[in-house]
Design a protein around this motif. Structure first.
Motif, PDB file in Angstrom:
ATOM      1  N   GLY A 129       0.806  -1.211   0.000  1.00 46.83           N
ATOM      2  CA  GLY A 129       0.000   0.000   0.000  1.00 46.83           C
ATOM      3  C   GLY A 129       0.843   1.267   0.000  1.00 46.83           C
ATOM      4  N   GLU A 130       0.452   2.243   0.828  1.00 47.70           N
ATOM      5  CA  GLU A 130       1.103   3.550   0.853  1.00 47.70           C
ATOM      6  C   GLU A 130       2.511   3.499   1.433  1.00 47.70           C
ATOM      7  N   PHE A 131       2.868   2.388   2.054  1.00 48.55           N
ATOM      8  CA  PHE A 131       4.195   2.283   2.660  1.00 48.55           C
ATOM      9  C   PHE A 131       5.280   1.907   1.652  1.00 48.55           C
ATOM     10  N   THR A 132       4.880   1.441   0.474  1.00 51.45           N
ATOM     11  CA  THR A 132       5.852   1.004  -0.529  1.00 51.45           C
ATOM     12  C   THR A 132       5.879   1.918  -1.753  1.00 51.45           C
ATOM     13  N   VAL A 133       5.182   3.035  -1.696  1.00 50.18           N
ATOM     14  CA  VAL A 133       5.110   3.939  -2.844  1.00 50.18           C
ATOM     15  C   VAL A 133       6.495   4.499  -3.158  1.00 50.18           C
ATOM     16  N   GLN A 134       6.938   4.295  -4.389  1.00 49.83           N
ATOM     17  CA  GLN A 134       8.239   4.801  -4.829  1.00 49.83           C
ATOM     18  C   GLN A 134       8.024   6.110  -5.594  1.00 49.83           C
ATOM     19  N   ARG A 135       8.437   7.226  -4.988  1.00 46.37           N
ATOM     20  CA  ARG A 135       8.301   8.533  -5.628  1.00 46.37           C
ATOM     21  C   ARG A 135       9.668   9.055  -6.055  1.00 46.37           C
ATOM     22  N   GLU A 136       9.661  10.008  -6.961  1.00 46.86           N
ATOM     23  CA  GLU A 136      10.919  10.671  -7.311  1.00 46.86           C
ATOM     24  C   GLU A 136      11.449  11.352  -6.045  1.00 46.86           C
ATOM     25  N   VAL A 137      12.712  11.083  -5.737  1.00 48.55           N
ATOM     26  CA  VAL A 137      13.290  11.585  -4.488  1.00 48.55           C
ATOM     27  C   VAL A 137      13.678  13.053  -4.646  1.00 48.55           C
ATOM     28  N   LYS A 138      12.929  13.903  -3.957  1.00 49.07           N
ATOM     29  CA  LYS A 138      13.231  15.330  -3.932  1.00 49.07           C
ATOM     30  C   LYS A 138      13.553  15.816  -2.513  1.00 49.07           C
ATOM     31  N   LYS A 139      12.896  15.187  -1.541  1.00 55.57           N
ATOM     32  CA  LYS A 139      13.098  15.580  -0.139  1.00 55.57           C
ATOM     33  C   LYS A 139      13.397  14.339   0.691  1.00 55.57           C
ATOM     34  N   VAL A 140      14.494  14.414   1.435  1.00 50.59           N
ATOM     35  CA  VAL A 140      14.954  13.279   2.240  1.00 50.59           C
ATOM     36  C   VAL A 140      15.036  13.693   3.702  1.00 50.59           C
ATOM     37  N   LEU A 141      14.586  12.814   4.574  1.00 49.26           N
ATOM     38  CA  LEU A 141      14.710  13.043   6.014  1.00 49.26           C
ATOM     39  C   LEU A 141      15.672  12.001   6.578  1.00 49.26           C
ATOM     40  N   VAL A 142      16.718  12.474   7.248  1.00 42.36           N
ATOM     41  CA  VAL A 142      17.710  11.591   7.873  1.00 42.36           C
ATOM     42  C   VAL A 142      17.491  11.627   9.385  1.00 42.36           C
ATOM     43  N   VAL A 143      17.208  10.471   9.962  1.00 40.67           N
ATOM     44  CA  VAL A 143      17.016  10.358  11.414  1.00 40.67           C
ATOM     45  C   VAL A 143      18.362   9.993  12.027  1.00 40.67           C
ATOM     46  N   VAL A 144      18.958  10.942  12.754  1.00 47.71           N
ATOM     47  CA  VAL A 144      20.296  10.769  13.327  1.00 47.71           C
ATOM     48  C   VAL A 144      20.146  10.362  14.795  1.00 47.71           C
ATOM     49  N   ILE A 145      20.600   9.160  15.129  1.00 50.91           N
ATOM     50  CA  ILE A 145      20.470   8.645  16.496  1.00 50.91           C
ATOM     51  C   ILE A 145      21.831   8.690  17.180  1.00 50.91           C
ATOM     52  N   THR A 146      22.000   9.622  18.109  1.00 50.22           N
ATOM     53  CA  THR A 146      23.244   9.755  18.864  1.00 50.22           C
ATOM     54  C   THR A 146      22.905   9.681  20.349  1.00 50.22           C
ATOM     55  N   SER A 147      23.835  10.141  21.189  1.00 52.94           N
ATOM     56  CA  SER A 147      23.596  10.146  22.629  1.00 52.94           C
ATOM     57  C   SER A 147      23.307  11.565  23.097  1.00 52.94           C
ATOM     58  N   ASN A 148      22.860  11.680  24.327  1.00 53.38           N
ATOM     59  CA  ASN A 148      22.640  12.997  24.927  1.00 53.38           C
ATOM     60  C   ASN A 148      23.891  13.535  25.599  1.00 53.38           C
ATOM     61  N   ARG A 149      24.881  12.649  25.814  1.00 52.49           N
ATOM     62  CA  ARG A 149      26.081  13.039  26.532  1.00 52.49           C
ATOM     63  C   ARG A 149      27.315  12.920  25.654  1.00 52.49           C
ATOM     64  N   GLY A 150      28.356  13.652  26.036  1.00 53.90           N
ATOM     65  CA  GLY A 150      29.622  13.577  25.330  1.00 53.90           C
ATOM     66  C   GLY A 150      30.559  12.592  26.003  1.00 53.90           C
ATOM     67  N   LEU A 151      31.870  12.826  25.849  1.00 51.22           N
ATOM     68  CA  LEU A 151      32.904  11.955  26.413  1.00 51.22           C
ATOM     69  C   LEU A 151      32.667  10.497  26.025  1.00 51.22           C
ATOM     70  N   ALA A 152      32.313  10.289  24.750  1.00 55.14           N
ATOM     71  CA  ALA A 152      32.003   8.938  24.281  1.00 55.14           C
ATOM     72  C   ALA A 152      32.888   8.525  23.119  1.00 55.14           C
ATOM     73  N   GLY A 153      34.048   9.163  22.996  1.00 54.29           N
ATOM     74  CA  GLY A 153      34.960   8.811  21.921  1.00 54.29           C
ATOM     75  C   GLY A 153      34.352   9.070  20.555  1.00 54.29           C
ATOM     76  N   ALA A 154      34.478   8.059  19.678  1.00 55.00           N
ATOM     77  CA  ALA A 154      33.981   8.214  18.305  1.00 55.00           C
ATOM     78  C   ALA A 154      32.529   7.784  18.162  1.00 55.00           C
ATOM     79  N   PHE A 155      31.878   7.482  19.271  1.00 53.47           N
ATOM     80  CA  PHE A 155      30.498   6.966  19.227  1.00 53.47           C
ATOM     81  C   PHE A 155      29.576   7.912  18.460  1.00 53.47           C
ATOM     82  N   ASN A 156      29.558   9.183  18.846  1.00 48.44           N
ATOM     83  CA  ASN A 156      28.701  10.167  18.172  1.00 48.44           C
ATOM     84  C   ASN A 156      29.306  10.648  16.857  1.00 48.44           C
TER      85      ASN A 156
END
Length: 262
Positions: A66-93
């Protein structure tokens, strides 16, 4: 030069610090174990849900997403960036942020926005790009229901045409010392299909197989996002140093100082 009384006071202070850091270490270890157990227990469920969806959809003809598989011309992309709330984590973030920034190059000429889950990702992309939302408070109470609400928002953004593609970037937990940066396409879903032949067994479905698939897809999307956030949470370093050992080293230096003064 410090007199003997001052040095003894410093030793007492360091001993107190050692007790505090030792307690912090134990609490941190307990939290890490809990986070690791959560993602380890969840993975079989997520894999089985995907397998179930594929097995049912394999017996259907045509696209059933259904609507979850609709392939449209890609004009707008949303990137969900999952990091931490804290620093001092080396290269994690840093690794997640770098990989997210590379997606801007991949979709050069397109509108690329970011949705941050984690303060570190939000702080970085807020200065350089468009951050449409900040969901960092989800880590305050990391439950399936809270993550499901975010997944519903993402799904709505895609279904209404606000974005043509949504990507997830996060650290996948491997072990306490190793994380693997993952980039997953959240939406649109690839056409649901399975290479495994449909079972010859004749089942009676209630409701219809089409309805079952369309019901499972939103659950799968919520589970996918929850698993990604859980993976990231389990991968996050809980401490960048052993405070107890640091206290021991400091006390050893003070004791050496006493020997010299004596």
């Amino acid at each position: 030069m410090a007199n003997l009384k001052e040095i003894r006071n410093r030793i007492s202070s360091v001993s107190s610090t050692m007790q505090i850091t030792s307690a912090m270490k134990m609490v941190s270890a307990a939290k890490l174990k809990k986070a690791q157990d959560a993602i380890t227990a969840m993975r079989p469920y997520a894999e089985k849900l995907t397998e179930l969806l594929q097995n049912v959809s394999a017996t259907l003809d045509g696209d059933v997403g259904g609507e979850f598989t609709v392939q449209r011309e890609v004009k707008k992309v949303l990137v969900v960036v999952i990091t931490s709330n804290r620093g001092l984590a080396g290269a994690f973030n840093t690794n997640v942020i770098k990989q997210s920034a590379l997606l801007s190059d991949k979709y050069a000429g397109k509108q690329v926005d970011f949705l941050a889950i984690g303060k570190k990702g939000n702080d970085f992309f807020r200065k350089l790009s468009t951050v449409v939302d900040n969901k960092s408070d989800v880590f305050d109470q990391l439950t399936f229901d809270n993550v499901a609400a975010i997944a519903d928002e993402l799904t709505k953004k895609f279904v209404t045409g606000e974005y043509d593609k949504i990507e997830l970037v996060y650290n996948q937990f491997k072990n306490a010392a190793t994380q693997i940066v993952q980039v997953e396409q959240f939406l649109p879903l690839a056409p649901i299909a399975s290479d495994v032949p449909a079972s010859a067994t004749d089942y009676i479905f209630e409701p219809s197989k089409e309805e079952i698939v369309l019901t499972l897809i939103p659950k799968m999307l919520k589970t996918q996002l929850y698993k990604a956030i859980r993976d990231s949470f389990a991968s996050e370093p809980r401490s960048t140093y052993d405070g107890h050992a640091q206290g021991n080293r400091q006390r050893h230096r003070i004791e050496k100082s006493i020997e010299i003064n004596l």
